[in-house]
Design an enzyme around this catalytic site. Structure first.
Site, PDB file in Angstrom:
ATOM      1  CB  SER A   1      -0.978  -0.050   1.184  1.00 36.42           C
ATOM      2  OG  SER A   1      -2.023   0.885   1.022  1.00 36.42           O
TER       3      SER A   1
ATOM      4  CG  ASP B   1      -4.478  -1.356   0.282  1.00 34.26           C
ATOM      5  OD1 ASP B   1      -3.671  -2.040   0.926  1.00 34.26           O
ATOM      6  OD2 ASP B   1      -4.489  -0.115   0.302  1.00 34.26           O
TER       7      ASP B   1
END
Length: 277
Positions: free
Chosen positions: A39, A165
């Site tokens: 991320s 993500d």
């Protein structure tokens, strides 16, 4: 010979603390042989893997300061347009294009193979419902995939697959570093792993608390299961606190420089004490 890994975890705007951590490490001559990112950690990790010297800190600080001054250039649009997109797509609030363009401005078309430091990025494959590690191809595409926060940004397509993500599947990939041969690991995390959780009182808090339980459980298990001979340092994130543990705070850029500075001071203290032993 020691193999040193930097493991950069996810956490939205709280990822600014990783800049302070990197500064403290690089100032002490601690450089990585391997960088892993998830991320926002994938974004920070890409920059340090491309330029593993103190010179990268100024570049990273400028990027975070630009985000503080103009957050829409990172996440996108005016409120009305955001609402229209949510209604039209049914899946996300923001466009990924502003973030992608900033990454292109910084990284261009550089590939993993061209980086001076081995680098891998974690994302969650939708079609395979699996943890996926990017280690080849264009770095920008991998970082966008790793940072595709569900509900906020659209799933990212790379090749024939779609990704969300990486924090969904591996927010702080400590064990991955060990699997790849690291025997000294510096964990750059955003400070949530030890803070007590409260029983959720609202529907959206249920999702956040559930995610935190899963994330922390995996990390603490991996930390406890490190094999003999592996040295792990979980760097302190003094620039965050319990006030940051909400969805809204995770996109608030106003305290970026304070987060960086306070965490840098804490890491200097930690490293000087630890390395002196």
């Amino acid at each position: 010979m020691t193999t040193t890994a930097f493991v950069l975890g996810g956490g939205g705007v709280l990822g600014a603390v990783e800049v302070g951590m990197l500064r403290a490490l690089l100032e002490r001559g601690i450089t990585p042989d391997l960088v892993l990112g998830t991320s926002i950690g994938a974004l920070n990790g890409a920059l340090v893997a491309r330029e593993p010297t103190l010179a990268v800190i100024e570049r990273m600080t400028r990027l975070w300061d630009d985000a503080r001054q103009a957050p829409r250039e990172v996440y996108g649009d005016r409120p009305l347009r955001t609402v229209r997109r949510a209604v039209a797509t049914g899946t996300h609030l923001w466009s990924a294009e502003p973030l992608k363009q900033r990454l292109v401005d910084e990284l261009g078309d550089v590939t993993f193979e061209e980086l001076p430091v081995r680098f891998q990025v974690c994302a969650a494959s939708i079609e395979r419902a699996a943890e996926h590690w990017f280690d080849s191809g264009r770095v920008v595409d991998a970082v966008v995939a790793s940072a595709a926060v569900p509900g906020l940004l659209p799933p990212a397509r790379v090749g024939s697959e779609h990704y969300l993500d990486g924090g969904i599947v591996n927010s702080i990939p400590l064990a991955r570093a060990v699997q790849l041969g690291a025997d000294r690991v510096f964990v750059l995390q955003v400070g949530r792993i030890d803070r007590p959780l409260r029983v959720p009182r609202r529907p959206w808090e249920v999702a956040r608390v559930s995610f935190e339980i899963a994330r922390r459980h995996r990390f603490h298990r991996e930390l406890a299961e490190l094999p003999p001979g592996v040295e792990a340092h979980v760097l302190p994130a003094r620039g965050t606190s319990g006030r940051d543990d909400t969805w809204r705070a995770a996109t608030d850029f106003r305290s970026v420089q304070e987060r960086i500075d306070r965490t840098y001071d804490a890491c200097v203290e930690y490293l000087d004490e630890t390395l002196a032993r």
